[in-house]
Design a protein around this motif. Structure first.
Motif, PDB file in Angstrom:
ATOM      1  N   GLY A  65      -8.132 -13.432 -44.481  1.00  0.00           N
ATOM      2  CA  GLY A  65      -9.511 -13.649 -44.953  1.00  0.00           C
ATOM      3  C   GLY A  65      -9.559 -14.348 -46.306  1.00  0.00           C
ATOM      4  O   GLY A  65     -10.608 -14.435 -46.928  1.00  0.00           O
ATOM      5  N   LYS A  66      -8.454 -14.809 -46.837  1.00  0.00           N
ATOM      6  CA  LYS A  66      -8.457 -15.554 -48.099  1.00  0.00           C
ATOM      7  C   LYS A  66      -7.242 -16.485 -48.154  1.00  0.00           C
ATOM      8  O   LYS A  66      -6.279 -16.308 -47.399  1.00  0.00           O
ATOM      9  CB  LYS A  66      -8.410 -14.600 -49.291  1.00  0.00           C
ATOM     10  N   ASN A  67      -7.339 -17.461 -49.083  1.00  0.00           N
ATOM     11  CA  ASN A  67      -6.203 -18.367 -49.235  1.00  0.00           C
ATOM     12  C   ASN A  67      -5.093 -17.671 -50.027  1.00  0.00           C
ATOM     13  O   ASN A  67      -5.361 -17.058 -51.057  1.00  0.00           O
ATOM     14  CB  ASN A  67      -6.619 -19.632 -49.997  1.00  0.00           C
ATOM     15  N   LEU A  68      -3.883 -17.758 -49.540  1.00  0.00           N
ATOM     16  CA  LEU A  68      -2.731 -17.205 -50.267  1.00  0.00           C
ATOM     17  C   LEU A  68      -1.637 -18.269 -50.311  1.00  0.00           C
ATOM     18  O   LEU A  68      -1.490 -19.038 -49.363  1.00  0.00           O
ATOM     19  CB  LEU A  68      -2.161 -15.995 -49.520  1.00  0.00           C
ATOM     20  N   ASP A  69      -0.906 -18.285 -51.417  1.00  0.00           N
ATOM     21  CA  ASP A  69       0.239 -19.197 -51.467  1.00  0.00           C
ATOM     22  C   ASP A  69       1.296 -18.721 -50.490  1.00  0.00           C
ATOM     23  O   ASP A  69       1.343 -17.537 -50.153  1.00  0.00           O
ATOM     24  CB  ASP A  69       0.868 -19.197 -52.872  1.00  0.00           C
ATOM     25  N   TYR A  70       2.141 -19.663 -50.099  1.00  0.00           N
ATOM     26  CA  TYR A  70       3.274 -19.220 -49.284  1.00  0.00           C
ATOM     27  C   TYR A  70       4.514 -20.027 -49.648  1.00  0.00           C
ATOM     28  O   TYR A  70       4.441 -21.086 -50.271  1.00  0.00           O
ATOM     29  CB  TYR A  70       2.964 -19.363 -47.781  1.00  0.00           C
ATOM     30  N   GLU A  71       5.630 -19.453 -49.263  1.00  0.00           N
ATOM     31  CA  GLU A  71       6.901 -20.139 -49.503  1.00  0.00           C
ATOM     32  C   GLU A  71       7.749 -19.956 -48.243  1.00  0.00           C
ATOM     33  O   GLU A  71       7.677 -18.905 -47.600  1.00  0.00           O
ATOM     34  CB  GLU A  71       7.598 -19.477 -50.703  1.00  0.00           C
ATOM     35  N   ILE A  72       8.503 -20.997 -47.919  1.00  0.00           N
ATOM     36  CA  ILE A  72       9.418 -20.830 -46.775  1.00  0.00           C
ATOM     37  C   ILE A  72      10.830 -20.838 -47.326  1.00  0.00           C
ATOM     38  O   ILE A  72      11.206 -21.740 -48.077  1.00  0.00           O
ATOM     39  CB  ILE A  72       9.260 -21.971 -45.747  1.00  0.00           C
ATOM     40  N   VAL A  73      11.585 -19.820 -46.984  1.00  0.00           N
ATOM     41  CA  VAL A  73      12.965 -19.809 -47.449  1.00  0.00           C
ATOM     42  C   VAL A  73      13.889 -19.908 -46.243  1.00  0.00           C
ATOM     43  O   VAL A  73      13.516 -19.553 -45.128  1.00  0.00           O
ATOM     44  CB  VAL A  73      13.324 -18.534 -48.262  1.00  0.00           C
ATOM     45  N   TYR A  74      15.044 -20.408 -46.539  1.00  0.00           N
ATOM     46  CA  TYR A  74      16.032 -20.600 -45.491  1.00  0.00           C
ATOM     47  C   TYR A  74      17.062 -19.477 -45.577  1.00  0.00           C
ATOM     48  O   TYR A  74      17.637 -19.255 -46.628  1.00  0.00           O
ATOM     49  CB  TYR A  74      16.674 -21.979 -45.668  1.00  0.00           C
ATOM     50  N   GLU A  75      17.216 -18.749 -44.488  1.00  0.00           N
ATOM     51  CA  GLU A  75      18.197 -17.658 -44.495  1.00  0.00           C
ATOM     52  C   GLU A  75      19.395 -18.078 -43.699  1.00  0.00           C
ATOM     53  O   GLU A  75      19.334 -18.230 -42.486  1.00  0.00           O
ATOM     54  CB  GLU A  75      17.586 -16.410 -43.845  1.00  0.00           C
ATOM     55  N   THR A  76      20.497 -18.266 -44.400  1.00  0.00           N
ATOM     56  CA  THR A  76      21.683 -18.738 -43.705  1.00  0.00           C
ATOM     57  C   THR A  76      22.611 -17.597 -43.341  1.00  0.00           C
ATOM     58  O   THR A  76      22.667 -16.590 -44.022  1.00  0.00           O
ATOM     59  CB  THR A  76      22.441 -19.754 -44.566  1.00  0.00           C
ATOM     60  N   THR A  77      23.338 -17.810 -42.247  1.00  0.00           N
ATOM     61  CA  THR A  77      24.355 -16.828 -41.891  1.00  0.00           C
ATOM     62  C   THR A  77      25.670 -17.209 -42.571  1.00  0.00           C
ATOM     63  O   THR A  77      26.593 -16.452 -42.624  1.00  0.00           O
ATOM     64  CB  THR A  77      24.592 -16.822 -40.365  1.00  0.00           C
ATOM     65  N   GLU A  78      25.746 -18.464 -43.065  1.00  0.00           N
ATOM     66  CA  GLU A  78      26.956 -18.914 -43.734  1.00  0.00           C
ATOM     67  C   GLU A  78      26.560 -19.450 -45.098  1.00  0.00           C
ATOM     68  O   GLU A  78      26.601 -20.657 -45.343  1.00  0.00           O
ATOM     69  CB  GLU A  78      27.627 -20.031 -42.938  1.00  0.00           C
ATOM     70  N   PRO A  79      26.116 -18.548 -46.004  1.00  0.00           N
ATOM     71  CA  PRO A  79      25.523 -19.013 -47.239  1.00  0.00           C
ATOM     72  C   PRO A  79      26.400 -19.951 -48.061  1.00  0.00           C
ATOM     73  O   PRO A  79      25.948 -20.953 -48.544  1.00  0.00           O
ATOM     74  CB  PRO A  79      25.228 -17.732 -48.026  1.00  0.00           C
ATOM     75  N   GLU A  80      27.694 -19.605 -48.146  1.00  0.00           N
ATOM     76  CA  GLU A  80      28.540 -20.407 -49.024  1.00  0.00           C
ATOM     77  C   GLU A  80      28.607 -21.857 -48.600  1.00  0.00           C
ATOM     78  O   GLU A  80      28.422 -22.772 -49.391  1.00  0.00           O
ATOM     79  CB  GLU A  80      29.944 -19.848 -49.025  1.00  0.00           C
ATOM     80  N   ALA A  81      28.815 -22.031 -47.300  1.00  0.00           N
ATOM     81  CA  ALA A  81      28.976 -23.394 -46.815  1.00  0.00           C
ATOM     82  C   ALA A  81      27.742 -24.225 -47.115  1.00  0.00           C
ATOM     83  O   ALA A  81      27.832 -25.330 -47.625  1.00  0.00           O
ATOM     84  CB  ALA A  81      29.221 -23.357 -45.323  1.00  0.00           C
ATOM     85  N   PHE A  82      26.573 -23.640 -46.852  1.00  0.00           N
ATOM     86  CA  PHE A  82      25.365 -24.429 -47.052  1.00  0.00           C
ATOM     87  C   PHE A  82      25.089 -24.732 -48.520  1.00  0.00           C
ATOM     88  O   PHE A  82      24.841 -25.854 -48.895  1.00  0.00           O
ATOM     89  CB  PHE A  82      24.169 -23.693 -46.448  1.00  0.00           C
ATOM     90  N   ASN A  83      25.182 -23.674 -49.333  1.00  0.00           N
ATOM     91  CA  ASN A  83      24.854 -23.892 -50.731  1.00  0.00           C
ATOM     92  C   ASN A  83      25.793 -24.890 -51.372  1.00  0.00           C
ATOM     93  O   ASN A  83      25.386 -25.757 -52.120  1.00  0.00           O
ATOM     94  CB  ASN A  83      24.895 -22.562 -51.499  1.00  0.00           C
ATOM     95  N   LYS A  84      27.072 -24.752 -51.007  1.00  0.00           N
ATOM     96  CA  LYS A  84      28.058 -25.648 -51.570  1.00  0.00           C
ATOM     97  C   LYS A  84      27.672 -27.098 -51.274  1.00  0.00           C
ATOM     98  O   LYS A  84      27.649 -27.955 -52.134  1.00  0.00           O
ATOM     99  CB  LYS A  84      29.400 -25.342 -50.915  1.00  0.00           C
TER     100      LYS A  84
END
Ligand SMILES: Nc1ncnc2c1ncn2[C@@H]1O[C@H](COP(=O)(O)OP(=O)(O)OP(=O)(O)O)[C@@H](O)[C@H]1O
Length: 447
Positions: A65-84
């Motif tokens: 019933g109102k405007n709210l900000d939103y954010e989309i985050v990426y949840e990786t199963t292999e965090p190190e590889a992606f972040n690197k």
């Protein structure tokens, strides 16, 4: 409430859009002024933000019933590889003059790729990859034979070279990768081979990855190549006749690498698209195809586009030899001939097709293959059959033993024998094998 946003979005979006982009979309956290969504893939995160931002905002408003900000985050199963990879990517590593280090078909461009509703998203994503190489990694395209995977891969290669002339683009088939690796072992140039694949390319496109099923050593090498390119933020594009989970006999770690990025299916073209593709095929030969003929072809030939192309080429050749107009009569005649051959090929079991091809190439009949003769040519044909069944059709030793009537130990020995001959560069074996495989590919593609 969070379920409500999901169901509102589901209602607002077309089914296909949902299946393509929202299957991993979840509400992760809701605070007083913000909603955090999570998705399972970096590309999807960016794509949703840029293409579906307003739909998501509207769904939030409807749910809360109102405007709210939103954010989309990426949840990786292999965090190190992606972040690197994301941290380390700062543009192409090798800034050199435009350099093409692979042969591309000049016809396989985006301009020549006809887009129908079934493949529009895939087309858009491929263009996006070409604009931002290295960002969405890897890109894995799969689909049935003859639906345009090679065309699309090479279109990406062409476009990247056009938009990023400083990048070095390497397109190869996985068979070529394997042969290069084998040669490098043979000639003691493994270091050069690794340098070539791991250091020289900014973009690596690998066609027909399924060819490496069961080839453990090559997969291991590919795994290291993949990691090095990936960690350096270089774009990897792969295509296959099946999706990553169905790559039986592939190392799990390689399959999970393939799944880290964007996995998309190329779908068979619908009738309207086939009509346009038929026109495009003729145009590529500088011939204008009458609409009624294009329609007839679109109605009659579905699935493998190489068959559609084969019919059109025959049509053009026949009309020029016979000095006959390209019309419905000639088209029907050619279609009838094509149907006969393709139908009989389709009816054949794969082992029968291989055996009949071996008979044509080697002059050895299926009965002789299944028999007990030790004549050199017959023994080689037998071994080639077993090798092709195992390495190109993924059959188990048990199945091959049943097909050929030979003992398990004989099957294993035969396959090893051909493998060693290929590795050692035995030209007779390599040529016969290539001829059998090429003949089979041509007959199953066009009859
Ligand atoms: N959407 C399209 N628009 C125009 N031409 C197309 C399209 N899709 C495929 N083609 C053409 O169809 C033919 C077969 O396509 P391609 O070789 O890329 O198929 P493939 O999926 O790689 O096949 P395979 O699985 O055997 O490797 C090529 O001539 C290609 O240019």
């Amino acid at each position: 409430m969070s379920n409500r946003i999901i169901s509102i979005l589901k209602k607002r979006l077309a089914r296909k859009t949902w299946d393509n982009w929202f299957t991993t979309f979840q509400v992760k956290k809701v605070t007083d002024d913000k909603i955090i969504f999570s998705v399972g893939n970096l590309f999807i995160k960016d794509w949703l933000q840029s293409k579906y931002g307003s739909v998501i905002s509207k769904a939030i408003k409807e749910a809360y019933g109102k405007n709210l900000d939103y954010e989309i985050v990426y949840e990786t199963t292999e965090p190190e590889a992606f972040n690197k990879s994301n941290e380390s990517y700062k543009g192409p590593l090798v800034k050199k003059k435009p350099l093409l280090i692979s042969n591309l078909n000049a016809n396989y461009t985006f301009e020549n790729f006809v887009v129908g509703p079934e493949n529009r998203v895939l087309y858009e994503v491929s263009l996006e990859i070409s604009r931002n190489p290295g960002r969405y990694n890897p890109f894995f395209v799969y689909g049935m034979v003859g639906l345009g995977k090679t065309h699309l891969l090479q279109a990406i290669a062409h476009k990247i070279m056009e938009l990023h002339p400083e990048m070095r683009v390497l397109y190869i088939t996985s068979e070529q990768f394997m042969n290069d690796m084998i040669d490098s072992i043979k000639y003691g140039s493994v270091r050069d081979f690794r340098e070539h694949y791991r250091k020289k390319a900014d973009v690596l496109l690998i066609d027909d990855i399924q060819f490496l099923i069961g080839k453990n050593g090559v997969q291991k090498e590919l795994f290291h190549t993949f990691n090095e390119l990936y960690d350096a933020g270089k774009q990897i594009v792969i295509c296959s006749d099946r999706n990553p989970e169905e790559l039986n006999g592939f190392h799990d770690r390689l399959v999970s690498r393939f799944q880290m990025g964007m996995v998309m299916e190329i779908c068979p073209p619908e009738k309207d698209t086939r009509f346009k593709i038929a026109k495009k095929f003729a145009e590529r030969e500088s011939v204008s195809l009458p609409d009624d003929v294009a329609q007839l072809l679109a109605d009659s030939v579905d699935g493998n586009l190489r068959i559609l192309r084969g019919v059109i080429i025959k049509l053009i050749v026949q009309s020029s030899i016979n000095k006959e107009r390209i019309g419905a009569a000639l088209t029907n005649q050619i279609l009838a001939a094509f149907n006969k051959t393709t139908v009989s090929i389709k009816r054949m079991k794969e082992e029968d097709l291989i055996m009949s091809t071996i008979e044509a190439v080697m002059g050895v009949s299926p009965e002789e293959i299944k028999g007990t003769s030790r004549k050199q040519n017959i023994v080689l044909s037998r071994q080639l059959l077993m090798y092709i069944l195992k390495r190109h059709h993924g059959k188990s030793i048990k199945e091959i033993s049943k097909i050929t009537g030979k003992r398990h130990s004989t099957v294993i020995h035969s396959i090893k024998k051909i493998e060693m001959s290929v590795i050692k560069g035995n030209t007779v074996v390599k040529e016969k094998l290539a001829k059998i495989l090429n003949t089979m590919a041509t007959s199953s593609a066009a009859g």
